[in-house]
Design an enzyme around this catalytic site. Structure first.
Site, PDB file in Angstrom:
ATOM      1  N   PHE A  56       0.795  -1.230   0.000  1.00  0.00           N
ATOM      2  CA  PHE A  56       0.000   0.000   0.000  1.00  0.00           C
ATOM      3  C   PHE A  56       0.829   1.283   0.000  1.00  0.00           C
ATOM      4  O   PHE A  56       0.433   2.284   0.597  1.00  0.00           O
ATOM      5  CB  PHE A  56      -0.968  -0.005   1.191  1.00  0.00           C
ATOM      6  CG  PHE A  56      -1.617  -1.332   1.433  1.00  0.00           C
ATOM      7  CD1 PHE A  56      -2.298  -1.975   0.406  1.00  0.00           C
ATOM      8  CD2 PHE A  56      -1.517  -1.970   2.649  1.00  0.00           C
ATOM      9  CE1 PHE A  56      -2.890  -3.214   0.599  1.00  0.00           C
ATOM     10  CE2 PHE A  56      -2.099  -3.219   2.857  1.00  0.00           C
ATOM     11  CZ  PHE A  56      -2.782  -3.842   1.833  1.00  0.00           C
ATOM     12  N   CYS A  57       1.958   1.273  -0.686  1.00  0.00           N
ATOM     13  CA  CYS A  57       2.835   2.457  -0.754  1.00  0.00           C
ATOM     14  C   CYS A  57       3.173   2.980   0.636  1.00  0.00           C
ATOM     15  O   CYS A  57       3.328   4.195   0.842  1.00  0.00           O
ATOM     16  CB  CYS A  57       2.210   3.558  -1.606  1.00  0.00           C
ATOM     17  SG  CYS A  57       2.035   3.125  -3.341  1.00  0.00           S
TER      18      CYS A  57
END
Length: 405
Positions: free
Chosen positions: A354-355
């Site tokens: 998720f970055c």
């Protein structure tokens, strides 16, 4: 919300579906589409007016103060990179390890990254200690917290991994006490709850239109004018200047938002974002919040009842949060589970880190320890809800996970 019948979209945290208000605003303006700030014709004048009205609407939605700038950008990442470019020389940036990459990677070398705290109160203690150390007076000079290079605290308002909310107003008070400024990544909070720059007493705030039901490529950076007006333009080009002479260095840059909006602006993105801001400002946000929290509780309780499913979290299970839940299915690869949910059940969720790699990896390790598991996958799944989510969507995901697990 616009959407595809039969598809269950539980990936709002990545990109929210387009709101009807945004689509209608774009469709209405398209026949008039023309240059902004660059023409005297009726089309150009109408588009210039629409663009500046959009700026005002977004500023009003975010509670900006007199003198704050509202700069249109591409997204939150772009906005925070702009702010990083505008920092005075020698600025120290203090962040936490729980940030999205957009709030970890743009800052200069020498920045301070604090560990993820065990709870919101721990965040306040850690920031107070860090700023106290940075602002420790020089024994040979004036004993003032205002002395020394500038300090900027950069923090998320709500985690894109867990949905947990950070105590932004309290963190701002800590920053003020030490003479520091504070910037807030509101990409995940703004779609779920009101955000008011003045009430929170923060200096800068960034968000993305594509997470706020306006997926037309616009974001925004709002905040204090002095650093932005003193910095070199984020992009050099037309629209950012007040004068360009024949000599190479004979340039006078504009002040205000235009200084950092060189080139033809994203008119349609700005208008779409403003339309959603106006629609949300007119809505009953308290009722929307209550409905979302009911769905979120149903989702979390349903996941907790499934064998081999573990939720990721930073703080305690009762910490305030928005409609985002990340979890793992023990013994199952997250990418494969996401693919099966899409192929067999028409359910869209996110898989990966998720970055926010440092945070997600830490939470996976903590979930394994908390659950006594040694068979957790290296990545997670994330289900995120929004204005178009329903009880049926949540129940469909829970039933599918029960079958897959």
């Amino acid at each position: 919300m616009l959407g595809v019948p039969g598809q269950v979209n539980l990936d709002y945290a990545a990109t929210a579906p387009c709101a009807r208000a945004a689509a209608d605003a774009v469709a209405e303006l398209l026949p008039w589409y023309a240059s902004v700030h660059r023409g005297a014709g009726a089309l150009s004048r109408r588009c210039t007016l629409a663009y500046e009205r959009a700026r005002q609407a977004v500023g009003d939605f975010l509670g900006t103060r007199a003198g704050d700038h509202v700069v249109f950008t591409r997204n939150t990442t772009d906005a925070l990179n702009l702010l990083a470019r505008a920092l005075p020389a020698g600025t120290t940036v203090v962040t936490f390890g729980g940030e999205h990459h957009a709030n970890l990677l743009p800052w200069p070398r020498g920045s301070v990254r604090l560990p993820v705290p065990p709870d919101p109160a721990g965040a306040l203690r850690a920031l107070d200690a860090a700023l106290g150390e940075l602002r420790r007076p020089d024994p040979s000079g004036p004993r003032s917290a205002q002395q020394g290079p500038p300090v900027l605290v950069a923090v998320t308002a709500a985690s894109n991994v867990t949905g947990e909310r950070w105590p932004v107003a309290e963190l701002a008070r800590v920053a003020r006490r030490h003479g520091a400024r504070i910037a807030v990544d509101a990409a995940q909070l703004a779609p779920h709850a009101p955000v008011d720059v003045a009430a929170l007493d923060v200096d800068y705030l960034a968000l993305s239109g594509h997470k706020l039901y306006a997926p037309f490529g616009a974001g925004v950076l709002v905040g204090r004018a002095d650093w932005l007006d003193a910095a070199p333009p984020y992009l050099a080009g037309g629209g950012a200047t007040s004068h360009v002479g024949a000599a190479t260095h004979d340039v006078r840059w504009a002040t205000g938002p235009a200084r950092h909006e060189a080139g033809t602006p994203n008119l349609l993105g700005a208008v779409a974002l403003a339309a959603v801001c106006t629609a949300l400002a007119d809505a009953d946000r308290a009722a929307l919040h209550d409905a979302e929290q009911a769905l979120l509780t149903r989702l979390r309780e349903g996941l907790a009842a499934l064998p081999h499913v573990l939720e990721l979290r930073m703080f305690g299970p009762a910490a305030p949060r928005v409609g985002i839940v990340s979890f793992v299915v023990a013994g199952r690869d997250s990418t494969q589970v996401a693919a099966e949910l899409a192929a067999a059940y028409d359910i869209g969720v996110r898989d990966g880190l998720f970055c926010a790699h440092p945070l997600a990896r830490r939470l996976l390790d903590e979930a394994a320890a908390r659950g006594g598991r040694r068979d957790l996958p290296p990545t997670a799944l994330r289900a995120s809800i929004g204005l178009g989510s329903t009880t049926g969507h949540v129940d469909r995901l829970l039933a599918a996970l029960a079958a897959l697990a």
